[in-house]
Design a protein around this motif. Structure first.
Motif, mmCIF file in Angstrom:
data_model
loop_
_atom_site.group_PDB
_atom_site.id
_atom_site.type_symbol
_atom_site.label_atom_id
_atom_site.label_comp_id
_atom_site.label_asym_id
_atom_site.label_seq_id
_atom_site.Cartn_x
_atom_site.Cartn_y
_atom_site.Cartn_z
ATOM 1 N N UNK A 125 0.972 -0.984 -0.336
ATOM 2 C CA UNK A 125 -0.109 0.280 0.330
ATOM 3 C C UNK A 125 0.922 1.149 0.263
ATOM 4 N N UNK A 126 0.717 2.013 -1.165
ATOM 5 C CA UNK A 126 1.711 3.190 -1.139
ATOM 6 C C UNK A 126 1.064 4.486 -0.160
ATOM 7 N N UNK A 127 1.603 5.205 0.570
ATOM 8 C CA UNK A 127 1.282 6.195 1.315
ATOM 9 C C UNK A 127 0.432 6.061 2.170
ATOM 10 N N UNK A 128 1.159 4.711 3.131
ATOM 11 C CA UNK A 128 0.671 4.228 4.486
ATOM 12 C C UNK A 128 0.459 4.817 5.226
ATOM 13 N N UNK A 129 -0.470 5.323 5.831
ATOM 14 C CA UNK A 129 -1.036 5.538 7.564
ATOM 15 C C UNK A 129 -0.940 4.764 8.480
ATOM 16 N N UNK A 130 -0.402 4.580 9.711
ATOM 17 C CA UNK A 130 -0.463 3.184 10.806
ATOM 18 C C UNK A 130 -1.413 3.831 11.780
ATOM 19 N N UNK A 131 -2.227 2.986 11.763
ATOM 20 C CA UNK A 131 -3.273 3.133 12.632
ATOM 21 C C UNK A 131 -2.913 2.342 13.465
ATOM 22 N N UNK A 132 -1.930 1.580 14.191
ATOM 23 C CA UNK A 132 -1.940 0.259 15.271
ATOM 24 C C UNK A 132 -1.045 -0.117 15.260
ATOM 25 N N UNK A 133 0.459 0.380 16.250
ATOM 26 C CA UNK A 133 1.503 -0.341 16.702
ATOM 27 C C UNK A 133 1.248 -1.169 17.645
ATOM 28 N N UNK A 134 1.890 -2.238 17.083
ATOM 29 C CA UNK A 134 1.684 -3.243 18.154
ATOM 30 C C UNK A 134 3.106 -3.693 18.494
ATOM 31 N N UNK A 135 3.559 -3.762 20.161
ATOM 32 C CA UNK A 135 5.297 -3.711 20.444
ATOM 33 C C UNK A 135 5.444 -4.709 21.372
ATOM 34 N N UNK A 136 6.255 -5.455 20.783
ATOM 35 C CA UNK A 136 6.599 -6.461 21.697
ATOM 36 C C UNK A 136 5.322 -6.377 23.052
ATOM 37 N N UNK A 137 4.573 -7.047 21.850
ATOM 38 C CA UNK A 137 3.370 -7.543 23.144
ATOM 39 C C UNK A 137 3.136 -9.368 23.166
ATOM 40 N N UNK A 138 3.100 -8.878 24.970
ATOM 41 C CA UNK A 138 3.138 -10.596 25.484
ATOM 42 C C UNK A 138 2.114 -10.659 26.354
ATOM 43 N N UNK A 167 -5.839 -6.581 21.876
ATOM 44 C CA UNK A 167 -6.142 -5.627 21.356
ATOM 45 C C UNK A 167 -7.716 -4.466 21.212
ATOM 46 N N UNK A 168 -8.289 -5.035 21.984
ATOM 47 C CA UNK A 168 -9.606 -4.546 22.715
ATOM 48 C C UNK A 168 -9.210 -4.133 24.500
ATOM 49 N N UNK A 169 -8.769 -5.032 24.483
ATOM 50 C CA UNK A 169 -8.869 -5.072 26.216
ATOM 51 C C UNK A 169 -9.287 -5.170 26.528
ATOM 52 N N UNK A 171 -1.574 6.310 21.125
ATOM 53 C CA UNK A 171 -1.947 6.778 22.050
ATOM 54 C C UNK A 171 -1.881 5.031 22.520
ATOM 55 N N UNK A 172 -1.525 4.548 23.721
ATOM 56 C CA UNK A 172 -1.262 3.250 24.339
ATOM 57 C C UNK A 172 -1.722 3.069 25.073
ATOM 58 N N UNK A 173 -3.541 2.749 24.541
ATOM 59 C CA UNK A 173 -4.277 1.726 25.356
ATOM 60 C C UNK A 173 -4.092 1.267 26.643
ATOM 61 N N UNK A 174 -2.869 0.477 26.895
ATOM 62 C CA UNK A 174 -2.934 -0.014 28.403
ATOM 63 C C UNK A 174 -2.753 0.433 29.413
ATOM 64 N N UNK A 175 -2.955 1.561 28.557
ATOM 65 C CA UNK A 175 -2.784 2.349 30.249
ATOM 66 C C UNK A 175 -3.837 3.601 30.307
ATOM 67 N N UNK A 176 -4.820 3.293 29.466
ATOM 68 C CA UNK A 176 -6.288 3.733 29.651
ATOM 69 C C UNK A 176 -6.615 3.448 30.832
ATOM 70 N N UNK A 177 -7.696 4.165 31.198
ATOM 71 C CA UNK A 177 -8.611 3.399 32.730
ATOM 72 C C UNK A 177 -9.532 2.930 31.800
ATOM 73 N N UNK A 178 -10.503 2.671 32.840
ATOM 74 C CA UNK A 178 -12.246 2.010 32.226
ATOM 75 C C UNK A 178 -12.677 2.614 31.632
ATOM 76 N N UNK A 227 -14.593 4.153 25.982
ATOM 77 C CA UNK A 227 -14.747 5.529 24.787
ATOM 78 C C UNK A 227 -14.341 4.600 24.006
ATOM 79 N N UNK A 228 -13.102 3.929 23.588
ATOM 80 C CA UNK A 228 -12.822 3.491 22.517
ATOM 81 C C UNK A 228 -13.161 1.993 22.356
#
Length: 337
Positions: free
Chosen positions: A1-14, A57-59, A77-84, A89-90
């Motif tokens: 895909x050209x001109x890709x815009x990153x929506x979601x980044x998953x990093x070292x998820x365990x 990904x949905x927590x 925004x890192x959703x792992x830091x979100x409160x309830x 809302x997400x």
């Protein structure tokens, strides 16, 4: 895909489940990106961690499970830091999920129109019932659900219609990402083909991003822009769907594709069967988790874990065949026992 815009980044998820037999890493050190407007297919055999990934990904990982490491960055925004409250809302408004059996996700004593109205009013309290009903009616009609069916209850709809209701609930709030977890499992092949066409049309019309979690290789081949392959909790290959199908790099991906029946082959040719069994994740193999079953395994495979590296632009593989290491010997292919 050209001109890709990153929506979601998953990093070292365990994702770890704490059991009486010890901790089980259902998802282990997984990193990947999801681009806005794409359809990403996530495939692998049963128990590889696909559905756990979607729930993470949905927590929605519940005890005794937990997201023990990593980051899930949605729109910066890192959703792992979100409160309830932030999570409430997400979910729905930004990320929505279609579960394997929509009958268990829909309220059996609530009409279809009430599901849509409730979803809108929870996230948009100022929206009047009449306005919400109008939005729901237009959206569901676009998905092939006639207005007269909006007063039906879930049990009065077919499996395909219930799936369309779930898609509609995701679109009602203009979610950025819809995760479809085995959404076609309970459907016959005709309805499944229609669902695939509809998902593609929805992506093109609404600009929504889709992650399709499935064991159905044919569905991914028809629908996805990119494909990610998981094995024993790890992502082993990721790339453009045509490139992966034309030239699979990881031995597991090669075996997975070779296991799919091919009507062009001689009918007397035996279907490929991958040797061995999936590993016990309470005591996973050392090094590469696929090495006990791998026909191309080398000594280093059992001693060190390879990294998930980009071997060509946009093509990532978790395998020593494509990486260097000071202790790596010259590749000598051997057949696994």
């Amino acid at each position: 895909m050209e001109n890709k815009e990153t929506l979601l980044q998953v990093r070292n998820l365990t994702v770890t489940y704490h059991t009486r037999l010890g901790p089980v890493s259902a998802v282990s050190d997984v990193s990947f990106d999801v681009y806005r407007g794409e359809i990403l297919g996530l495939v692998g055999e049963s128990g590889c961690g696909k559905s756990t990934m979607g729930k993470a990904l949905m927590r929605l990982i519940a005890p005794p499970g937990e997201i023990s490491e990593g980051q899930i960055i949605l729109s910066g925004e890192d959703i792992l830091k979100y409160d309830e409250n932030q999570l409430r809302e997400m979910r729905g408004a930004h990320v929505s999920m279609i579960f394997q059996d929509p009958m268990t996700s829909l309220n059996p004593v609530q009409r279809i129109d009430q599901h849509g109205i409730e979803a809108i009013q929870v996230h948009e309290p100022k929206t009047k019932i009449e306005q919400a009903l109008e939005r729901v009616s237009k959206l569901f009609e676009r998905l092939g659900i006639q207005k007269r069916r909006l007063t039906d209850y879930p049990h009065q709809l077919s499996g395909g219609m219930r799936q369309r209701v779930m898609i509609g609930l995701g679109l009602a709030l203009n979610a950025d990402l819809i995760i479809a977890d085995e959404a076609s499992t309970s459907l016959d092949v005709i309805v499944e083909a229609k669902l695939a066409d509809q998902l593609r049309e929805i992506r093109d019309e609404f600009g929504v991003t889709l992650m399709v979690i499935t064991h159905n290789i044919a569905l991914v081949a028809e629908l996805a822009d990119r494909i990610a392959v998981m094995y024993a909790g790890r992502m082993v290959e990721l790339g453009d769907v045509y490139e992966v199908f034309d030239n699979p790099l990881h031995p597991y991906t090669q075996g997975l594709l070779a296991s799919v029946p091919n009507i062009i082959l001689n009918e007397r040719e035996e279907l490929y069967k991958m040797p061995g069994e999936p590993p016990n994740l309470t005591h996973p193999p050392s090094g590469c988790r696929f090495h006990p079953r791998c026909p191309k395994a080398m000594d280093i495979c059992s001693r060190y874990q390879p990294s998930f590296e980009e071997v060509t632009p946009g093509r990532f593989v978790h395998c020593w065949l494509y990486q260097d290491h000071p202790e790596k010997e010259t590749p000598t292919l051997k057949v696994a026992a």
